[in-house]
Design a protein around this motif. Sequence first.
Motif, PDB file in Angstrom:
ATOM      1  N   SER A   3     -37.778  36.473  64.924  1.00 27.61           N
ATOM      2  CA  SER A   3     -37.169  36.374  63.601  1.00 27.61           C
ATOM      3  C   SER A   3     -37.315  34.926  63.138  1.00 27.61           C
ATOM      4  CB  SER A   3     -35.699  36.781  63.638  1.00 27.61           C
ATOM      5  OG  SER A   3     -35.156  36.749  62.339  1.00 27.61           O
ATOM      6  N   ILE A   4     -38.090  34.743  62.066  1.00 22.14           N
ATOM      7  CA  ILE A   4     -38.446  33.408  61.577  1.00 22.14           C
ATOM      8  C   ILE A   4     -37.936  33.224  60.151  1.00 22.14           C
ATOM      9  CG2 ILE A   4     -40.398  31.875  61.021  1.00 22.14           C
ATOM     10  CD1 ILE A   4     -40.036  32.419  64.053  1.00 22.14           C
ATOM     11  N   LEU A   5     -37.273  32.118  59.912  1.00 25.87           N
ATOM     12  CA  LEU A   5     -36.827  31.791  58.554  1.00 25.87           C
ATOM     13  C   LEU A   5     -37.985  31.301  57.706  1.00 25.87           C
ATOM     14  CD1 LEU A   5     -33.552  29.897  59.396  1.00 25.87           C
ATOM     15  CD2 LEU A   5     -33.725  32.120  58.281  1.00 25.87           C
ATOM     16  N   ASP A   6     -38.786  30.393  58.286  1.00 29.80           N
ATOM     17  CA  ASP A   6     -39.883  29.806  57.532  1.00 29.80           C
ATOM     18  C   ASP A   6     -40.804  29.056  58.484  1.00 29.80           C
ATOM     19  OD1 ASP A   6     -41.403  29.164  55.306  1.00 29.80           O
ATOM     20  OD2 ASP A   6     -39.855  27.926  54.354  1.00 29.80           O
ATOM     21  N   ILE A   7     -42.017  28.840  58.026  1.00 32.35           N
ATOM     22  CA  ILE A   7     -42.962  27.963  58.712  1.00 32.35           C
ATOM     23  C   ILE A   7     -43.436  26.970  57.665  1.00 32.35           C
ATOM     24  CG2 ILE A   7     -45.164  27.760  59.918  1.00 32.35           C
ATOM     25  CD1 ILE A   7     -44.732  30.582  61.005  1.00 32.35           C
ATOM     26  N   GLY A  17     -45.384  12.031  62.934  1.00 36.14           N
ATOM     27  CA  GLY A  17     -46.646  12.485  62.351  1.00 36.14           C
ATOM     28  C   GLY A  17     -46.479  13.770  61.563  1.00 36.14           C
ATOM     29  N   PHE A  18     -47.613  14.340  61.193  1.00 30.96           N
ATOM     30  CA  PHE A  18     -47.601  15.618  60.495  1.00 30.96           C
ATOM     31  C   PHE A  18     -47.368  16.729  61.503  1.00 30.96           C
ATOM     32  CE2 PHE A  18     -50.090  13.062  57.497  1.00 30.96           C
ATOM     33  CZ  PHE A  18     -49.360  13.306  56.347  1.00 30.96           C
ATOM     34  N   ARG A  19     -46.506  17.675  61.124  1.00 32.77           N
ATOM     35  CA  ARG A  19     -46.129  18.748  62.038  1.00 32.77           C
ATOM     36  C   ARG A  19     -46.071  20.071  61.292  1.00 32.77           C
ATOM     37  NH1 ARG A  19     -44.947  15.940  66.325  1.00 32.77           N
ATOM     38  NH2 ARG A  19     -44.287  17.695  67.568  1.00 32.77           N
ATOM     39  N   THR A  20     -46.310  21.134  62.021  1.00 38.33           N
ATOM     40  CA  THR A  20     -46.017  22.478  61.539  1.00 38.33           C
ATOM     41  C   THR A  20     -44.687  22.853  62.179  1.00 38.33           C
ATOM     42  OG1 THR A  20     -48.356  23.059  61.376  1.00 38.33           O
ATOM     43  CG2 THR A  20     -46.779  24.879  61.472  1.00 38.33           C
ATOM     44  N   SER A  21     -43.671  23.033  61.347  1.00 38.82           N
ATOM     45  CA  SER A  21     -42.334  23.352  61.859  1.00 38.82           C
ATOM     46  C   SER A  21     -42.049  24.838  61.695  1.00 38.82           C
ATOM     47  CB  SER A  21     -41.264  22.538  61.135  1.00 38.82           C
ATOM     48  OG  SER A  21     -41.350  21.186  61.518  1.00 38.82           O
ATOM     49  N   ILE A  22     -41.648  25.445  62.788  1.00 38.49           N
ATOM     50  CA  ILE A  22     -41.301  26.859  62.820  1.00 38.49           C
ATOM     51  C   ILE A  22     -39.786  26.944  62.921  1.00 38.49           C
ATOM     52  CG2 ILE A  22     -41.595  29.037  64.058  1.00 38.49           C
ATOM     53  CD1 ILE A  22     -44.189  27.647  65.275  1.00 38.49           C
ATOM     54  N   TYR A  23     -39.163  27.488  61.869  1.00 39.47           N
ATOM     55  CA  TYR A  23     -37.709  27.569  61.807  1.00 39.47           C
ATOM     56  C   TYR A  23     -37.254  28.961  62.237  1.00 39.47           C
ATOM     57  CZ  TYR A  23     -37.990  23.150  59.376  1.00 39.47           C
ATOM     58  OH  TYR A  23     -38.247  21.835  59.064  1.00 39.47           O
ATOM     59  N   ALA A  24     -36.635  29.016  63.416  1.00 40.10           N
ATOM     60  CA  ALA A  24     -36.150  30.269  63.983  1.00 40.10           C
ATOM     61  C   ALA A  24     -34.864  30.707  63.290  1.00 40.10           C
ATOM     62  CB  ALA A  24     -35.875  30.075  65.477  1.00 40.10           C
ATOM     63  N   ALA A  25     -34.703  32.016  63.159  1.00 37.12           N
ATOM     64  CA  ALA A  25     -33.428  32.577  62.719  1.00 37.12           C
ATOM     65  C   ALA A  25     -32.598  32.850  63.974  1.00 37.12           C
ATOM     66  CB  ALA A  25     -33.646  33.852  61.928  1.00 37.12           C
ATOM     67  N   GLY A  26     -31.296  32.682  63.837  1.00 41.39           N
ATOM     68  CA  GLY A  26     -30.391  32.961  64.934  1.00 41.39           C
ATOM     69  C   GLY A  26     -29.943  31.699  65.646  1.00 41.39           C
ATOM     70  N   GLY A  45     -33.881  36.129  58.948  1.00 43.18           N
ATOM     71  CA  GLY A  45     -35.302  35.827  59.079  1.00 43.18           C
ATOM     72  C   GLY A  45     -36.162  37.039  58.780  1.00 43.18           C
ATOM     73  N   HIS A  46     -37.471  36.833  58.830  1.00 47.59           N
ATOM     74  CA  HIS A  46     -38.406  37.952  58.740  1.00 47.59           C
ATOM     75  C   HIS A  46     -39.158  38.005  60.065  1.00 47.59           C
ATOM     76  CE1 HIS A  46     -40.643  34.447  57.230  1.00 47.59           C
ATOM     77  NE2 HIS A  46     -41.713  35.008  57.727  1.00 47.59           N
ATOM     78  N   TRP A  47     -39.480  39.214  60.484  1.00 46.86           N
ATOM     79  CA  TRP A  47     -40.060  39.398  61.801  1.00 46.86           C
ATOM     80  C   TRP A  47     -41.547  39.108  61.771  1.00 46.86           C
ATOM     81  CZ3 TRP A  47     -36.929  39.579  65.792  1.00 46.86           C
ATOM     82  CH2 TRP A  47     -35.597  39.934  65.556  1.00 46.86           C
ATOM     83  N   MET A  48     -41.991  38.305  62.719  1.00 47.91           N
ATOM     84  CA  MET A  48     -43.405  37.948  62.857  1.00 47.91           C
ATOM     85  C   MET A  48     -43.815  38.142  64.312  1.00 47.91           C
ATOM     86  SD  MET A  48     -43.710  34.400  60.635  1.00 47.91           S
ATOM     87  CE  MET A  48     -45.510  34.376  60.716  1.00 47.91           C
ATOM     88  N   THR A  49     -45.064  38.507  64.506  1.00 43.26           N
ATOM     89  CA  THR A  49     -45.575  38.598  65.877  1.00 43.26           C
ATOM     90  C   THR A  49     -45.901  37.187  66.362  1.00 43.26           C
ATOM     91  OG1 THR A  49     -47.906  38.792  65.267  1.00 43.26           O
ATOM     92  CG2 THR A  49     -46.622  40.854  65.386  1.00 43.26           C
TER      93      THR A  49
END
Length: 168
Positions: A3-7, A17-26, A45-49
Amino acid sequence: MLSILDIIEDTTVDGPGFRTSIYAAGCPNGCPGCHNPESWDINHGHWMTTDEIVQKVLADDFADVTFSGGDPMYQPEGFTKVARAIKEKSDKSIWCYTGYTFERLLRNPRQHQLLQYIDVLVDGRFEKELRDESLCFRGSRNQRLIDVPASLKKGEAVVYKYNPLPVA
């Protein structure tokens, strides 16, 4: 599935530096003064594989990775799969924010497994009365930047020495 809120791609606030942030729900911690209380409910969140997440992360050749939230340690199996795939397919560093302490994570086999793939852990609950905006990459003075590989090798928390200035 996670369950992911946003990437968010190419952010500079969740580590160096520059980062890709993965925001978990829960998040079970419910810290008073949390900057992201909508992240507490895993159903927000929305479910992602894990494959979808890994593909998005690897699409940016230049950005490292941050797991945040919510609390990624609330979904440790899924984040372990994501972290393992990132490490197998790239040389990206992975930072992880959690309300748990490093010592507590060591005692939980499910969460301990994720630590094997984390480079820097920002640990500890946000404490409103200890808020300090002068700190790099954390919100309160009780939170630590932990060098996870060194800590796992030593068997105790080793503080990560972040220096924003290049060595001359």
